[in-house]
Design an enzyme around this catalytic site. Sequence first.
Site, PDB file in Angstrom:
ATOM      1  N   LYS A 162      -2.348  71.787  50.567  1.00 44.11           N
ATOM      2  CA  LYS A 162      -2.464  71.203  51.906  1.00 44.11           C
ATOM      3  C   LYS A 162      -3.685  71.730  52.658  1.00 44.11           C
ATOM      4  O   LYS A 162      -4.327  70.986  53.402  1.00 44.11           O
ATOM      5  CB  LYS A 162      -1.185  71.449  52.704  1.00 44.11           C
ATOM      6  CG  LYS A 162       0.010  70.670  52.164  1.00 44.11           C
ATOM      7  CD  LYS A 162       1.251  70.869  53.014  1.00 44.11           C
ATOM      8  CE  LYS A 162       2.401  70.030  52.484  1.00 44.11           C
ATOM      9  NZ  LYS A 162       3.633  70.190  53.303  1.00 44.11           N
TER      10      LYS A 162
ATOM     11  N   LYS B 138       6.658  60.814  52.075  1.00 45.88           N
ATOM     12  CA  LYS B 138       6.349  60.179  53.357  1.00 45.88           C
ATOM     13  C   LYS B 138       4.853  60.071  53.580  1.00 45.88           C
ATOM     14  O   LYS B 138       4.381  59.176  54.281  1.00 45.88           O
ATOM     15  CB  LYS B 138       6.946  61.003  54.505  1.00 45.88           C
ATOM     16  CG  LYS B 138       8.442  61.146  54.515  1.00 45.88           C
ATOM     17  CD  LYS B 138       8.860  62.071  55.655  1.00 45.88           C
ATOM     18  CE  LYS B 138      10.350  62.318  55.678  1.00 45.88           C
ATOM     19  NZ  LYS B 138      10.745  63.214  56.788  1.00 45.88           N
TER      20      LYS B 138
ATOM     21  N   LYS C 285       5.940  62.565  43.156  1.00 50.23           N
ATOM     22  CA  LYS C 285       7.160  62.542  43.953  1.00 50.23           C
ATOM     23  C   LYS C 285       7.075  61.486  45.049  1.00 50.23           C
ATOM     24  O   LYS C 285       6.020  61.272  45.648  1.00 50.23           O
ATOM     25  CB  LYS C 285       7.372  63.923  44.582  1.00 50.23           C
ATOM     26  CG  LYS C 285       8.661  64.078  45.359  1.00 50.23           C
ATOM     27  CD  LYS C 285       8.764  65.489  45.923  1.00 50.23           C
ATOM     28  CE  LYS C 285      10.004  65.655  46.787  1.00 50.23           C
ATOM     29  NZ  LYS C 285      10.101  67.005  47.373  1.00 50.23           N
TER      30      LYS C 285
END
Length: 408
Positions: free
Chosen positions: A175, A273, A270
């Site tokens: 991230k 969102k 995966k």
Amino acid sequence: MGHATTLSQFLILSTSRFSRIGSRTRFLSKPTPLSGSFSPIQVTGQGFRCCCSAAATEDTSPSVKKRVVSGVQPTGSIHLGNYLGAIKNWVALQDTYETLFFIVDLHAITLPYDTQQLGKATRDTAALYLACGIDVSKASVFVQSHVRSHQELMWLLCASTPIGWLQKMIQFKEKSRKEGGENASAALLIYPDLMAADILLYQSDFVPVGEDQKQHLELAREIAQRMNNLYGGRKWKKLGGRGGSLFKIPEPLIPQAGARVMSLTDGLSKMSKSAPSDQSRINLLDSKDLIANKIKRCKTDSFAGLEFDNAERPECDNLLSVYQIVSGKTKEEVKEECKHLSWGTFKPLLADALIEHLSPIQARYQEITAEPEYLDKVLAEGADRATELGDVTMRNVYQAMGFYPRRR
């Protein structure tokens, strides 16, 4: 805790290698050092497996329920992966455990977010918890930021967490790279300490986690052990405390099916969102037509028939697993039913099963959001219960760390 999460197995731990509950025998793993790995021997029952070390709990009385905590971030729409990988499993847990499920809004601000949407997304997520079957007579449902002890304990844990532990976290590396390295927020680095605080604050016995989330729980265990070593035992007793461990060492609950639902556009990624394409996921509030269209267009392969557990067919395995869960059938039943089906036959079958499964959730969601006073009452009562539990932990931690107590 995505983060959830999760992160939570049907065991009453004893000092023996196994215990018998009803007609099921649950084998415990040998105690393992807190080195970031779990070594399960065998645990089965009600769709979960647990990776356990025998040092997790203190009270083995069958009349005392073990405690489970988990949460989901209020960012984006809750999708099928959140539901099948976490929330649906929570519904089963609430009958066996003392459960606390919360919306982890503090985690949601570690990356850029829309301040105009955070509050609404938090309420919507809470409503979906209830719509999915969380029973507030059995579980406490609350918003993370409504219980201030989460932030307090996070700071105390930060003071004893080596920065090297945080820098090794895979999600931080990924991230922070996406955020431009040095431009990433400090919160992204200490995110695992907040996740550890979420778990340790409530002296949790178990945390439901997906396979990809185990690293964060492993770190929470290591932090708990470090705090126990630094401040617990005789050191705490000398300061007037009871001595012993400050924190329980939490164990992971990993659902045997549905723990990791994959993207509709890439069976190796995966369902997320944050994925740019909405086609990659089924959102719980998607319309019937949208669900059917997404399944119709989802990525498949050119092999004949359908099968589980073929590494060359990740999309096939993912879609069959989803069908197994939403249809309520066993893996063997799905194998037999689908082994000779074509994708053209199977996709409408999966779409219909999804629509049938999600329709009652969508209807209940509309009922709950139509009564905002009810939802606010649920969240307030959940926060009160959580605060009561958290305050006990915080008093002990402040005492053990040598803080001067407030007298009045």
